[in-house]
Motif scaffolding. Structure first.
Motif, PDB file in Angstrom:
ATOM      1  N   THR A 192      -3.031 -15.191 -51.473  1.00  0.00           N
ATOM      2  CA  THR A 192      -4.149 -14.799 -50.625  1.00  0.00           C
ATOM      3  C   THR A 192      -3.728 -13.696 -49.663  1.00  0.00           C
ATOM      4  N   GLY A 193      -2.537 -13.828 -49.087  1.00  0.00           N
ATOM      5  CA  GLY A 193      -2.038 -12.785 -48.205  1.00  0.00           C
ATOM      6  C   GLY A 193      -1.888 -11.460 -48.922  1.00  0.00           C
ATOM      7  N   HIS A 194      -1.436 -11.522 -50.164  1.00  0.00           N
ATOM      8  CA  HIS A 194      -1.300 -10.295 -50.955  1.00  0.00           C
ATOM      9  C   HIS A 194      -2.654  -9.646 -51.216  1.00  0.00           C
ATOM     10  N   LEU A 195      -3.674 -10.468 -51.434  1.00  0.00           N
ATOM     11  CA  LEU A 195      -4.968  -9.930 -51.831  1.00  0.00           C
ATOM     12  C   LEU A 195      -5.775  -9.391 -50.660  1.00  0.00           C
ATOM     13  N   ILE A 196      -5.819 -10.098 -49.546  1.00  0.00           N
ATOM     14  CA  ILE A 196      -6.770  -9.716 -48.491  1.00  0.00           C
ATOM     15  C   ILE A 196      -6.140  -9.015 -47.293  1.00  0.00           C
ATOM     16  N   LEU A 197      -4.817  -9.062 -47.169  1.00  0.00           N
ATOM     17  CA  LEU A 197      -4.174  -8.359 -46.058  1.00  0.00           C
ATOM     18  C   LEU A 197      -3.813  -6.938 -46.473  1.00  0.00           C
ATOM     19  N   SER A 198      -4.053  -5.991 -45.583  1.00  0.00           N
ATOM     20  CA  SER A 198      -3.702  -4.603 -45.881  1.00  0.00           C
ATOM     21  C   SER A 198      -2.220  -4.380 -45.617  1.00  0.00           C
ATOM     22  N   ALA A 199      -1.679  -3.340 -46.249  1.00  0.00           N
ATOM     23  CA  ALA A 199      -0.270  -3.000 -46.019  1.00  0.00           C
ATOM     24  C   ALA A 199      -0.028  -2.663 -44.556  1.00  0.00           C
ATOM     25  N   GLU A 200      -1.003  -2.032 -43.914  1.00  0.00           N
ATOM     26  CA  GLU A 200      -0.869  -1.679 -42.500  1.00  0.00           C
ATOM     27  C   GLU A 200      -0.791  -2.928 -41.631  1.00  0.00           C
ATOM     28  N   GLU A 201      -1.640  -3.931 -41.898  1.00  0.00           N
ATOM     29  CA  GLU A 201      -1.613  -5.168 -41.128  1.00  0.00           C
ATOM     30  C   GLU A 201      -0.267  -5.855 -41.249  1.00  0.00           C
ATOM     31  N   LYS A 202       0.298  -5.872 -42.450  1.00  0.00           N
ATOM     32  CA  LYS A 202       1.584  -6.538 -42.649  1.00  0.00           C
ATOM     33  C   LYS A 202       2.732  -5.758 -42.021  1.00  0.00           C
ATOM     34  N   GLY A 212      -8.254 -25.391 -44.051  1.00  0.00           N
ATOM     35  CA  GLY A 212      -8.918 -26.133 -45.102  1.00  0.00           C
ATOM     36  C   GLY A 212      -9.455 -27.460 -44.596  1.00  0.00           C
ATOM     37  N   ALA A 213      -9.690 -28.379 -45.531  1.00  0.00           N
ATOM     38  CA  ALA A 213     -10.239 -29.679 -45.157  1.00  0.00           C
ATOM     39  C   ALA A 213      -9.201 -30.557 -44.481  1.00  0.00           C
ATOM     40  N   GLU A 214      -8.008 -30.656 -45.081  1.00  0.00           N
ATOM     41  CA  GLU A 214      -6.980 -31.540 -44.540  1.00  0.00           C
ATOM     42  C   GLU A 214      -5.692 -30.823 -44.180  1.00  0.00           C
ATOM     43  N   THR A 215      -5.589 -29.537 -44.526  1.00  0.00           N
ATOM     44  CA  THR A 215      -4.391 -28.773 -44.207  1.00  0.00           C
ATOM     45  C   THR A 215      -4.778 -27.397 -43.673  1.00  0.00           C
ATOM     46  N   THR A 216      -3.868 -26.818 -42.898  1.00  0.00           N
ATOM     47  CA  THR A 216      -4.027 -25.458 -42.398  1.00  0.00           C
ATOM     48  C   THR A 216      -2.743 -24.691 -42.698  1.00  0.00           C
ATOM     49  N   ALA A 217      -2.860 -23.652 -43.516  1.00  0.00           N
ATOM     50  CA  ALA A 217      -1.704 -22.837 -43.887  1.00  0.00           C
ATOM     51  C   ALA A 217      -1.597 -21.644 -42.946  1.00  0.00           C
ATOM     52  N   VAL A 218      -0.411 -21.429 -42.392  1.00  0.00           N
ATOM     53  CA  VAL A 218      -0.165 -20.326 -41.466  1.00  0.00           C
ATOM     54  C   VAL A 218       0.940 -19.444 -42.049  1.00  0.00           C
ATOM     55  N   SER A 219       0.636 -18.171 -42.265  1.00  0.00           N
ATOM     56  CA  SER A 219       1.605 -17.199 -42.781  1.00  0.00           C
ATOM     57  C   SER A 219       1.702 -16.044 -41.795  1.00  0.00           C
ATOM     58  N   ILE A 220       2.911 -15.694 -41.416  1.00  0.00           N
ATOM     59  CA  ILE A 220       3.132 -14.589 -40.489  1.00  0.00           C
ATOM     60  C   ILE A 220       3.885 -13.478 -41.205  1.00  0.00           C
ATOM     61  N   TYR A 221       3.366 -12.259 -41.083  1.00  0.00           N
ATOM     62  CA  TYR A 221       3.969 -11.078 -41.708  1.00  0.00           C
ATOM     63  C   TYR A 221       4.434 -10.106 -40.635  1.00  0.00           C
ATOM     64  N   ARG A 222       5.600  -9.525 -40.860  1.00  0.00           N
ATOM     65  CA  ARG A 222       6.114  -8.484 -39.977  1.00  0.00           C
ATOM     66  C   ARG A 222       6.929  -7.502 -40.794  1.00  0.00           C
ATOM     67  N   HIS A 223       6.842  -6.231 -40.411  1.00  0.00           N
ATOM     68  CA  HIS A 223       7.582  -5.169 -41.101  1.00  0.00           C
ATOM     69  C   HIS A 223       7.269  -5.147 -42.596  1.00  0.00           C
ATOM     70  N   GLY A 224       6.046  -5.510 -42.942  1.00  0.00           N
ATOM     71  CA  GLY A 224       5.598  -5.417 -44.324  1.00  0.00           C
ATOM     72  C   GLY A 224       5.941  -6.590 -45.213  1.00  0.00           C
ATOM     73  N   ALA A 225       6.588  -7.624 -44.672  1.00  0.00           N
ATOM     74  CA  ALA A 225       7.028  -8.742 -45.514  1.00  0.00           C
ATOM     75  C   ALA A 225       6.712 -10.070 -44.848  1.00  0.00           C
ATOM     76  N   LEU A 226       6.704 -11.119 -45.657  1.00  0.00           N
ATOM     77  CA  LEU A 226       6.518 -12.466 -45.132  1.00  0.00           C
ATOM     78  C   LEU A 226       7.656 -12.807 -44.184  1.00  0.00           C
ATOM     79  N   ASN A 227       7.327 -13.337 -43.019  1.00  0.00           N
ATOM     80  CA  ASN A 227       8.337 -13.677 -42.014  1.00  0.00           C
ATOM     81  C   ASN A 227       8.397 -15.180 -41.732  1.00  0.00           C
ATOM     82  N   TYR A 228       7.281 -15.888 -42.007  1.00  0.00           N
ATOM     83  CA  TYR A 228       7.227 -17.311 -41.684  1.00  0.00           C
ATOM     84  C   TYR A 228       6.034 -17.912 -42.416  1.00  0.00           C
ATOM     85  N   PHE A 229       6.218 -19.143 -42.919  1.00  0.00           N
ATOM     86  CA  PHE A 229       5.120 -19.819 -43.617  1.00  0.00           C
ATOM     87  C   PHE A 229       5.263 -21.320 -43.457  1.00  0.00           C
TER      88      PHE A 229
END
Length: 442
Positions: A192-202, A212-229
């Motif tokens: 999802t991060g790959h599809l809807i996040l722009s390269a500039e945002e990352k 979601g219903a029972e879970t919440t996924a948190v992904s943090i991007y910095r310097h163009g790459a995944l930094n925390y999930f």
């Protein structure tokens, strides 16, 4: 030839299936969408009731195959999204010492990745993906190591892990009960991060939040790459269940939450009474739980080792829980006015089936897009024609051939044998455009 790809997402609230038609230049048309409610058989992303889940998924697939845009084709295989409470990232660094003036090749990068996959982790967890952050060749930091020269290389990875039963129970349903081939597993929050996040945002630094219903996924991007999930064990259903303490069934509580609930406390509490339910009490319950969810989301910024100001790309929210009135505004307020917006499908993913609102299929669309663009999979097939007797012969002349055990085994192997066509994870989804060394799907 046209190519068709199918994807499914089995969550705690629903099972949703989509079929896409692959066009050139990365264009994917989502031509069919179907879903079934799935309230009790899945908890926190793990299938609990195999039979009930199989029944509901079979209905989804049947409704997809009935659509005129698909019939008479049959769905033979699917890509499957992974999204469960136990999904999270474990940072690790691996190093290789090299002879002087060694050029970094694909083979060296593969060795680094393999070393990362062999890192010891909790025995209760399974590695489902290895995502690169950055490489260091000597003193040079880069996201594109191939072709550089040095005598040492280090790589920082995020190892994505989950409990083994997440995949195991999905296979029991999809492969064993329904006889479908699994083309590959896709870590949904990452695709999802790959599809809807722009390269500039990352590059700027941003946070993707899927409530979601029972879970919440948190992904943090910095310097163009995944930094925390990480995946938090809370979501929109927590609010609904809290409302049931006001003497109402969960179905009515969900309806009241959607229509009357607000994550932000009004300046003047309501004095209205709706069929025995005081709206002021509803507001108190919704606000209290919403603030708890938001507080836990914000806390992940500290756990990632960064500060709010290091996310100038803002926060992008998706998921059913994010549609609660006031939820995104509450998140923005708690972060001192940082930009919070709702994530949407990009223009190169075209939704033809209006039955599925784009806001409800972002996650499964990302799984579909990963399978469609990163592989040459063909998930739909035309039904085989029945063999007709040769004209002029008596059908009763020949006795029917008895299947030998070998024949029977071959006849069933197509539906029961699990074929993993894609050998790696979603790593390339988080590489820079010129980094062609990382694998894609598990």
């Amino acid at each position: 030839m046209e190519r068709y790809v199918a994807a499914i997402e089995i969550s705690s609230s629903k099972i949703i299936g989509v079929v896409g038609r692959v066009q050139g230049a990365g264009q994917v048309d989502i031509i069919a969408v179907e879903q079934e409610k799935n309230v009790e058989s899945v908890r926190y992303g793990i299938i609990q009731n195999l039979e009930e889940t199989a029944t509901r998924l079979a209905r989804v697939l049947e409704k997809l195959e009935r659509k005129p845009v698909i019939a008479p084709k049959k769905i033979q295989s699917v890509f499957i999204g992974l999204n469960a409470r136990s999904l999270r990232s474990i940072p690790t660094t691996v190093r290789l010492q090299l002879p002087d003036e060694t050029e970094i090749t694909d083979e060296i990068i593969r060795r680094l990745r393999q070393d990362a996959q062999n890192v010891a982790i909790d025995s209760s967890l399974e590695i489902v993906d290895v995502v690169p952050r950055k490489y260091k060749i000597g003193k040079l930091e880069t996201s594109s190591p191939k072709g550089n020269i040095g005598n040492s290389i280090a790589a920082e990875y995020d190892i994505i892990v989950c409990r083994p039963e997440v995949k195991r129970n999905i296979l029991r349903v999809v492969r064993n009960k329904l006889g479908l081939e699994v083309e590959g597993f896709v870590v949904t929050p990452l695709s999802t991060g790959h599809l809807i996040l722009s390269a500039e945002e990352k590059r700027l630094g941003c946070m993707l939040v899927d409530i979601g219903a029972e879970t919440t996924a948190v992904s943090i991007y910095r310097h163009g790459a995944l930094n925390y999930f990480v995946t938090l064990p809370m979501g929109g259903r927590n609010i609904t269940r809290d409302l049931t303490t006001l003497s109402m069934l969960e179905e009515r509580a969900e309806e009241i939450k959607i229509t009357l609930g607000n994550a932000i406390q009004p300046e003047t509490p309501s004095t209205l009474n709706l069929k025995g339910v005081k709206l002021a009490e509803v507001g108190n319950v919704v606000v209290a739980r919403s603030e708890e969810i938001v507080a836990n989301i914000i806390e992940q910024i500290s756990y990632a080792g960064i500060k709010d100001k290091e996310l100038p790309g803002g926060i992008i929210c998706i998921g059913g829980g994010a549609k609660l009135n006031g939820m995104t505004e509450l998140l923005s307020r708690q972060l001192g006015g940082i930009q919070v917006k709702v994530g949407r499908l990009p223009s190169y993913v075209h939704l033809e089936d209006v039955k599925g609102p784009s806001s409800e299929i972002v996650e499964v669309a990302s799984v579909l897009y990963a399978g469609a663009t990163l592989t040459d999979a063909q998930c739909l097939e035309n039904p085989s024609q029945e063999e007709l007797p040769v004209i002029g012969t008596d059908p009763g002349d020949d006795e029917p051939e008895e299947k030998t055990p070998d024949n029977k085994e071959r006849a069933s192997s197509g539906s029961l044998k699990f074929v993993s066509k894609i050998k790696s994870g979603l790593s390339r989804l988080f590489a820079t455009p010129d980094d062609e060394d990382n694998d894609m799907l598990d």
